[in-house]
Scaffold this motif. Structure first.
Motif, PDB file in Angstrom:
ATOM      1  N   LEU A  72       0.837  -1.202   0.000  1.00 26.88           N
ATOM      2  CA  LEU A  72       0.000   0.000   0.000  1.00 26.88           C
ATOM      3  C   LEU A  72       0.872   1.252   0.000  1.00 26.88           C
ATOM      4  CD1 LEU A  72      -2.776   1.367   0.262  1.00 26.88           C
ATOM      5  CD2 LEU A  72      -2.559   1.154   2.753  1.00 26.88           C
ATOM      6  N   LYS A  73       1.903   1.235   0.817  1.00 27.14           N
ATOM      7  CA  LYS A  73       2.812   2.387   0.897  1.00 27.14           C
ATOM      8  C   LYS A  73       3.476   2.639  -0.450  1.00 27.14           C
ATOM      9  CE  LYS A  73       7.073   3.817   3.158  1.00 27.14           C
ATOM     10  NZ  LYS A  73       8.137   3.420   4.104  1.00 27.14           N
ATOM     11  N   LYS A  74       3.912   1.576  -1.121  1.00 25.25           N
ATOM     12  CA  LYS A  74       4.550   1.718  -2.433  1.00 25.25           C
ATOM     13  C   LYS A  74       3.576   2.303  -3.452  1.00 25.25           C
ATOM     14  CE  LYS A  74       7.225  -1.192  -4.363  1.00 25.25           C
ATOM     15  NZ  LYS A  74       7.788  -2.415  -4.976  1.00 25.25           N
ATOM     16  N   GLN A  75       2.344   1.821  -3.421  1.00 21.34           N
ATOM     17  CA  GLN A  75       1.328   2.309  -4.367  1.00 21.34           C
ATOM     18  C   GLN A  75       1.024   3.790  -4.132  1.00 21.34           C
ATOM     19  OE1 GLN A  75      -2.052  -0.276  -3.903  1.00 21.34           O
ATOM     20  NE2 GLN A  75      -1.046  -2.049  -4.850  1.00 21.34           N
ATOM     21  N   ILE A  76       0.893   4.169  -2.869  1.00 15.87           N
ATOM     22  CA  ILE A  76       0.593   5.562  -2.535  1.00 15.87           C
ATOM     23  C   ILE A  76       1.762   6.461  -2.932  1.00 15.87           C
ATOM     24  CG2 ILE A  76       0.156   7.185  -0.645  1.00 15.87           C
ATOM     25  CD1 ILE A  76      -1.288   4.867   0.795  1.00 15.87           C
ATOM     26  N   SER A  77       2.981   6.008  -2.643  1.00 13.06           N
ATOM     27  CA  SER A  77       4.177   6.782  -2.986  1.00 13.06           C
ATOM     28  C   SER A  77       4.263   7.015  -4.488  1.00 13.06           C
ATOM     29  CB  SER A  77       5.432   6.054  -2.491  1.00 13.06           C
ATOM     30  OG  SER A  77       6.591   6.812  -2.746  1.00 13.06           O
ATOM     31  N   ALA A  78       4.013   5.952  -5.270  1.00  9.17           N
ATOM     32  CA  ALA A  78       4.054   6.067  -6.735  1.00  9.17           C
ATOM     33  C   ALA A  78       2.951   6.999  -7.235  1.00  9.17           C
ATOM     34  CB  ALA A  78       3.911   4.688  -7.363  1.00  9.17           C
ATOM     35  N   SER A  79       1.779   6.902  -6.607  1.00  7.46           N
ATOM     36  CA  SER A  79       0.648   7.747  -6.994  1.00  7.46           C
ATOM     37  C   SER A  79       0.932   9.215  -6.692  1.00  7.46           C
ATOM     38  CB  SER A  79      -0.615   7.287  -6.255  1.00  7.46           C
ATOM     39  OG  SER A  79      -1.676   8.160  -6.500  1.00  7.46           O
ATOM     40  N   LEU A  80       1.541   9.478  -5.540  1.00  8.51           N
ATOM     41  CA  LEU A  80       1.878  10.857  -5.172  1.00  8.51           C
ATOM     42  C   LEU A  80       2.875  11.461  -6.155  1.00  8.51           C
ATOM     43  CD1 LEU A  80       2.196  10.841  -1.267  1.00  8.51           C
ATOM     44  CD2 LEU A  80       0.720  12.317  -2.626  1.00  8.51           C
ATOM     45  N   ARG A  81       3.910  10.692  -6.484  1.00 12.52           N
ATOM     46  CA  ARG A  81       4.931  11.181  -7.420  1.00 12.52           C
ATOM     47  C   ARG A  81       4.308  11.473  -8.789  1.00 12.52           C
ATOM     48  NH1 ARG A  81       8.182   7.173  -5.090  1.00 12.52           N
ATOM     49  NH2 ARG A  81       7.860   5.797  -6.868  1.00 12.52           N
ATOM     50  N   LYS A  82       3.430  10.566  -9.223  1.00 12.39           N
ATOM     51  CA  LYS A  82       2.768  10.754 -10.517  1.00 12.39           C
ATOM     52  C   LYS A  82       1.900  12.011 -10.512  1.00 12.39           C
ATOM     53  CE  LYS A  82      -0.484   8.482 -13.694  1.00 12.39           C
ATOM     54  NZ  LYS A  82      -1.382   7.305 -13.889  1.00 12.39           N
ATOM     55  N   ASP A  83       1.106  12.195  -9.440  1.00 16.13           N
ATOM     56  CA  ASP A  83       0.222  13.361  -9.350  1.00 16.13           C
ATOM     57  C   ASP A  83       1.037  14.658  -9.295  1.00 16.13           C
ATOM     58  OD1 ASP A  83      -1.959  11.738  -9.408  1.00 16.13           O
ATOM     59  OD2 ASP A  83      -2.420  11.878  -7.271  1.00 16.13           O
ATOM     60  N   LEU A  84       2.167  14.643  -8.561  1.00 12.93           N
ATOM     61  CA  LEU A  84       3.006  15.834  -8.451  1.00 12.93           C
ATOM     62  C   LEU A  84       3.633  16.195  -9.790  1.00 12.93           C
ATOM     63  CD1 LEU A  84       4.681  15.189  -4.985  1.00 12.93           C
ATOM     64  CD2 LEU A  84       3.386  17.229  -5.605  1.00 12.93           C
ATOM     65  N   GLU A  85       4.136  15.179 -10.485  1.00 16.94           N
ATOM     66  CA  GLU A  85       4.781  15.424 -11.791  1.00 16.94           C
ATOM     67  C   GLU A  85       3.772  15.897 -12.831  1.00 16.94           C
ATOM     68  OE1 GLU A  85       6.764  11.770 -12.620  1.00 16.94           O
ATOM     69  OE2 GLU A  85       8.259  12.044 -11.029  1.00 16.94           O
ATOM     70  N   ALA A  86       2.544  15.417 -12.724  1.00  8.80           N
ATOM     71  CA  ALA A  86       1.501  15.800 -13.687  1.00  8.80           C
ATOM     72  C   ALA A  86       0.753  17.059 -13.255  1.00  8.80           C
ATOM     73  CB  ALA A  86       0.514  14.646 -13.857  1.00  8.80           C
ATOM     74  N   GLY A  87       1.103  17.588 -12.074  1.00  5.82           N
ATOM     75  CA  GLY A  87       0.409  18.771 -11.566  1.00  5.82           C
ATOM     76  C   GLY A  87      -1.017  18.477 -11.163  1.00  5.82           C
ATOM     77  N   GLU A  88      -1.289  17.252 -10.727  1.00  9.23           N
ATOM     78  CA  GLU A  88      -2.665  16.840 -10.418  1.00  9.23           C
ATOM     79  C   GLU A  88      -2.944  16.701  -8.924  1.00  9.23           C
ATOM     80  OE1 GLU A  88      -3.293  13.291 -12.665  1.00  9.23           O
ATOM     81  OE2 GLU A  88      -3.372  14.344 -14.597  1.00  9.23           O
ATOM     82  N   LEU A  89      -1.925  16.930  -8.078  1.00  7.25           N
ATOM     83  CA  LEU A  89      -2.186  16.880  -6.643  1.00  7.25           C
ATOM     84  C   LEU A  89      -3.040  18.099  -6.279  1.00  7.25           C
ATOM     85  CD1 LEU A  89      -1.423  15.359  -3.963  1.00  7.25           C
ATOM     86  CD2 LEU A  89       0.266  17.162  -3.603  1.00  7.25           C
ATOM     87  N   ILE A  90      -4.083  17.878  -5.512  1.00 11.01           N
ATOM     88  CA  ILE A  90      -4.975  18.981  -5.127  1.00 11.01           C
ATOM     89  C   ILE A  90      -4.239  19.910  -4.170  1.00 11.01           C
ATOM     90  CG2 ILE A  90      -7.131  19.594  -3.971  1.00 11.01           C
ATOM     91  CD1 ILE A  90      -8.258  16.900  -4.907  1.00 11.01           C
ATOM     92  N   LEU A  91      -4.122  21.169  -4.566  1.00  8.51           N
ATOM     93  CA  LEU A  91      -3.402  22.159  -3.770  1.00  8.51           C
ATOM     94  C   LEU A  91      -4.370  23.198  -3.232  1.00  8.51           C
ATOM     95  CD1 LEU A  91      -0.409  22.782  -6.209  1.00  8.51           C
ATOM     96  CD2 LEU A  91      -0.400  21.312  -4.180  1.00  8.51           C
ATOM     97  N   PRO A  92      -4.169  23.639  -1.990  1.00 14.14           N
ATOM     98  CA  PRO A  92      -5.050  24.682  -1.447  1.00 14.14           C
ATOM     99  C   PRO A  92      -4.765  26.031  -2.097  1.00 14.14           C
ATOM    100  CG  PRO A  92      -3.283  24.196   0.095  1.00 14.14           C
ATOM    101  CD  PRO A  92      -3.163  23.187  -1.015  1.00 14.14           C
ATOM    102  N   SER A  93      -5.802  26.756  -2.457  1.00 21.13           N
ATOM    103  CA  SER A  93      -5.638  28.084  -3.046  1.00 21.13           C
ATOM    104  C   SER A  93      -5.310  29.100  -1.959  1.00 21.13           C
ATOM    105  CB  SER A  93      -6.919  28.514  -3.755  1.00 21.13           C
ATOM    106  OG  SER A  93      -7.216  27.626  -4.811  1.00 21.13           O
ATOM    107  N   LEU A  94      -4.623  30.166  -2.358  1.00 23.97           N
ATOM    108  CA  LEU A  94      -4.380  31.268  -1.437  1.00 23.97           C
ATOM    109  C   LEU A  94      -5.728  31.920  -1.146  1.00 23.97           C
ATOM    110  CD1 LEU A  94      -1.913  32.705  -0.136  1.00 23.97           C
ATOM    111  CD2 LEU A  94      -1.998  34.330  -2.033  1.00 23.97           C
ATOM    112  N   PRO A  95      -6.106  32.091   0.131  1.00 22.38           N
ATOM    113  CA  PRO A  95      -7.405  32.681   0.460  1.00 22.38           C
ATOM    114  C   PRO A  95      -7.606  34.038  -0.207  1.00 22.38           C
ATOM    115  CG  PRO A  95      -6.397  31.751   2.418  1.00 22.38           C
ATOM    116  CD  PRO A  95      -5.362  31.682   1.324  1.00 22.38           C
ATOM    117  N   GLU A  96      -8.861  34.363  -0.473  1.00 20.84           N
ATOM    118  CA  GLU A  96      -9.186  35.577  -1.222  1.00 20.84           C
ATOM    119  C   GLU A  96      -8.629  36.831  -0.561  1.00 20.84           C
ATOM    120  OE1 GLU A  96     -13.082  37.918  -3.042  1.00 20.84           O
ATOM    121  OE2 GLU A  96     -13.313  35.937  -2.131  1.00 20.84           O
TER     122      GLU A  96
END
Length: 284
Positions: free
Chosen positions: A7-31
């Motif tokens: 599970l840890k390996k799968q999550i780690s690979a998924s995180l790296r993929k999302d970060l490289e693709a710019g798909e990790l959900i990031l919090p916006s700077l508040p208005e």
């Protein structure tokens, strides 16, 4: 291979993929922070015009008054009005102070099974910020509130990672800490870019736990934070995780100014009360 390891390996690979693709959900700077950013950039901005924006958020207003009356700005009389606080802090520093509030709010408001890890990271960030602020008092040409915010931003990548990992409550805490450390730099860089904070803060993120990162050949903000991190680790009796000062480029840059690692330690020891006060100001 155990289920948790897989599970840890799968999550780690998924995180790296999302970060490289710019798909990790990031919090916006508040208005409100975005509005402050826009107002501060105006040539016509004044303490009163900036105060009008800040007053839209009561919590942020209280934060500015708290900062103005903190050890960062020693005044004989208590600062009670927001325009007075902004005049004391300086318009150029307003965005930095707004960022400290924004980060604190985001860390405080995040809930879930890994809140403990988030709090640990925030506490580390605030202690680093307090130490580096003290160091900036002793070295010419450093802006104390800038280095303070930069130190806090080093751990900002932890925030979207913990938000993502809340979906995996079966992970061990040790695995969460490992996944955070493995990906915090990339996540932090993505967040700084999204918030439009500039290259200097990006270099600060790159220097996180990178003991020999060099953005310039002379002592700069990244070096000062690296020195603060070394002393933080020493205070936590974790020197086994650090190279000796002689092998850290930040200390070599410090020596070019005729200062030493021992001197930096003496500065910190003589300012323990101020460090505690700054930590209280930034604490959750």
């Amino acid at each position: 291979m155990t289920y948790m390891t897989e599970l840890k390996k799968q999550i780690s690979a998924s995180l790296r993929k999302d970060l490289e693709a710019g798909e990790l959900i990031l919090p916006s700077l508040p208005e409100v922070a975005m509005t402050i950013q826009e107002e501060v950039k105006k040539k016509s901005s004044t303490a009163h015009s900036v105060a009008k924006v800040i007053m839209l958020d009561p919590g942020l207003t209280a934060h500015f008054l708290k900062v103005a009356n903190s050890p960062l700005y020693r005044t004989k009389n208590a600062v009670k009005g927001l325009p007075e606080a902004i005049g004391l802090i300086g318009i150029n520093s307003v965005l930095n102070m707004a960022l400290t509030y924004t980060m604190r709010t985001m860390f405080v408001n995040t809930e879930g099974p890994w809140k403990k890890v988030l709090i640990q990271q925030w506490n580390e960030a605030t202690e680093l910020a307090a130490i580096v602020t003290v160091l900036a008092d002793y070295i010419p040409n450093f802006d104390s509130d800038h280095v303070m915010v930069a130190a806090m931003l080093q751990n900002i990548g932890v925030l979207p990672l913990i938000n993502h990992l809340q979906h995996f409550p079966d992970l061990e805490e040790e695995d969460v800490e490992h996944l955070v450390e493995e990906n915090a730099t990339k996540a932090g860089l993505a967040l700084v870019k999204l918030w439009g904070l500039g290259q200097s803060f990006g270099d600060v993120i790159k220097a996180r736990r990178n003991w020999n990162f060099e953005s310039t050949e002379s002592l700069d903000t990244t070096d000062l934070i690296t020195i603060a991190r070394y002393h933080y680790m020493k205070g936590k009796k974790r020197l086994s995780e650090c190279p000796p000062p002689s092998e850290i480029s930040a200390f070599r840059h410090l020596e070019k100014l005729n200062f030493s690692a021992d001197m930096s330690e003496q500065w910190i020891d003589s300012a323990r009360e101020k460090i505690r006060a700054i930590k209280r100001m930034l604490s959750m």
